[in-house]
Scaffold this active site. Structure first.
Site, PDB file in Angstrom:
ATOM      1  N   HIS A 179     -11.349 -29.863  82.840  1.00 53.11           N
ATOM      2  CA  HIS A 179      -9.659 -29.736  82.877  1.00 53.11           C
ATOM      3  C   HIS A 179      -9.108 -29.270  81.535  1.00 53.11           C
ATOM      4  O   HIS A 179      -9.723 -29.540  80.398  1.00 53.11           O
ATOM      5  CB  HIS A 179      -9.310 -31.159  83.000  1.00 53.11           C
ATOM      6  CG  HIS A 179      -9.652 -31.919  84.137  1.00 53.11           C
ATOM      7  ND1 HIS A 179      -8.774 -32.073  85.039  1.00 53.11           N
ATOM      8  CD2 HIS A 179     -10.762 -32.405  84.385  1.00 53.11           C
ATOM      9  CE1 HIS A 179      -9.198 -32.849  85.827  1.00 53.11           C
ATOM     10  NE2 HIS A 179     -10.432 -33.336  85.377  1.00 53.11           N
ATOM     11  N   HIS A 238     -16.351 -29.726  86.524  1.00 52.71           N
ATOM     12  CA  HIS A 238     -15.202 -29.111  86.151  1.00 52.71           C
ATOM     13  C   HIS A 238     -14.678 -29.586  85.162  1.00 52.71           C
ATOM     14  O   HIS A 238     -14.590 -30.524  84.850  1.00 52.71           O
ATOM     15  CB  HIS A 238     -14.102 -29.207  87.684  1.00 52.71           C
ATOM     16  CG  HIS A 238     -13.860 -30.723  87.813  1.00 52.71           C
ATOM     17  ND1 HIS A 238     -14.581 -31.520  88.544  1.00 52.71           N
ATOM     18  CD2 HIS A 238     -12.800 -31.679  87.406  1.00 52.71           C
ATOM     19  CE1 HIS A 238     -14.134 -32.748  88.799  1.00 52.71           C
ATOM     20  NE2 HIS A 238     -13.095 -32.631  88.033  1.00 52.71           N
TER      21      HIS A 238
HETATM   22  P1  5GP Z   1     -11.608 -35.379  88.497  1.00 56.68           P
HETATM   23  O1  5GP Z   1     -11.038 -36.715  88.739  1.00 56.68           O
HETATM   24  O2  5GP Z   1     -12.759 -35.341  89.536  1.00 56.68           O
HETATM   25  O3  5GP Z   1     -12.054 -35.019  87.161  1.00 56.68           O
HETATM   26  O4  5GP Z   1     -10.664 -34.226  88.973  1.00 56.68           O
HETATM   27  C1  5GP Z   1     -10.509 -33.861  89.972  1.00 56.68           C
HETATM   28  C2  5GP Z   1      -9.036 -33.007  90.217  1.00 56.68           C
HETATM   29  O5  5GP Z   1      -9.266 -32.132  91.137  1.00 56.68           O
HETATM   30  C3  5GP Z   1      -7.884 -33.683  90.278  1.00 56.68           C
HETATM   31  O6  5GP Z   1      -7.098 -33.191  88.918  1.00 56.68           O
HETATM   32  C4  5GP Z   1      -7.235 -33.037  91.308  1.00 56.68           C
HETATM   33  O7  5GP Z   1      -5.939 -32.967  91.331  1.00 56.68           O
HETATM   34  C5  5GP Z   1      -7.889 -31.810  91.537  1.00 56.68           C
HETATM   35  N1  5GP Z   1      -7.885 -31.435  93.086  1.00 56.68           N
HETATM   36  C6  5GP Z   1      -8.598 -32.116  94.020  1.00 56.68           C
HETATM   37  N2  5GP Z   1      -8.462 -31.379  95.383  1.00 56.68           N
HETATM   38  C7  5GP Z   1      -8.117 -30.211  95.039  1.00 56.68           C
HETATM   39  C8  5GP Z   1      -7.897 -29.205  95.795  1.00 56.68           C
HETATM   40  O8  5GP Z   1      -7.979 -28.966  96.993  1.00 56.68           O
HETATM   41  N3  5GP Z   1      -7.256 -27.960  95.252  1.00 56.68           N
HETATM   42  C9  5GP Z   1      -7.047 -27.822  93.743  1.00 56.68           C
HETATM   43  N4  5GP Z   1      -6.628 -26.780  93.158  1.00 56.68           N
HETATM   44  N5  5GP Z   1      -7.295 -29.095  92.765  1.00 56.68           N
HETATM   45  C10 5GP Z   1      -7.746 -30.212  93.511  1.00 56.68           C
END
Ligand code: 5GP
Ligand code: ZN
Length: 141
Positions: A102, A100
């Site tokens: 951001h 993903h």
């Molecule tokens: P990472 O740390 O893996 O780059 O970011 C994961 C992101 O996914 C975090 O910013 C977190 O807030 C978001 N996130 C986690 N679970 C969910 C969810 O169920 N729905 C949405 N919309 N975002 C999520």
């Protein structure tokens, strides 16, 4: 589709999300714990853990959508700029193991920092070491 992947379940509609974009290959939705208004995640619909796992054409589509959405997101929340970043692998802070990107809108004086703030201690590399690293990456060694 990975049964226990939150983002696969969002793609499937099992978990609700605030979707802002969808096509055959890519989906984008608001982050549930936003770092700024408009904080958006752009994902391939298929389950791939890291950027290295992404087929080239899927990666290209993800970037095309990031390229399209970043200015639209900034405009929607009246931002001055944005950071666009991937936590690419667990050691880099990736918590959800489904690629993903951001898009984090940024505002003058928001107290945030540039992407340079995310790394640990800076290495002190000699010219020779920098040459070696560049050669290694470029496949010249
Ligand atoms: P990472 O740390 O893996 O780059 O970011 C994961 C992101 O996914 C975090 O910013 C977190 O807030 C978001 N996130 C986690 N679970 C969910 C969810 O169920 N729905 C949405 N919309 N975002 C999520
Ligand atoms: Zn997944």
């Amino acid at each position: 589709m990975s049964e226990d992947c939150i983002f696969c379940r969002i793609v499937d509609g099992d978990i609700p999300s605030r979707s802002v974009y969808e096509d055959e290959t890519v989906m984008a939705f608001l982050d549930a714990n936003p770092l700024a208004p408009g904080h958006t995640l752009v994902i391939p619909k298929a389950h791939h853990e890291t950027l290295a796992d992404l087929p080239e054409d899927t990666g290209a589509r993800v970037f095309e959508v990031l390229h399209q959405l970043a200015p639209e997101i900034e405009a929607a929340v009246d931002a001055d700029a944005s950071n666009v970043a991937f936590n690419n692998g667990e050691a880099a802070g990736q918590e959800v193991p489904h690629v993903h990107g951001h898009v984090i809108p940024r505002f003058e004086g928001d107290g945030g920092a540039p992407v340079h703030a995310i790394a640990g201690d800076r290495p002190d590399l000699s010219d020779e070491e920098l040459d070696e690293i560049a050669d290694e990456i470029a496949g010249r060694s």
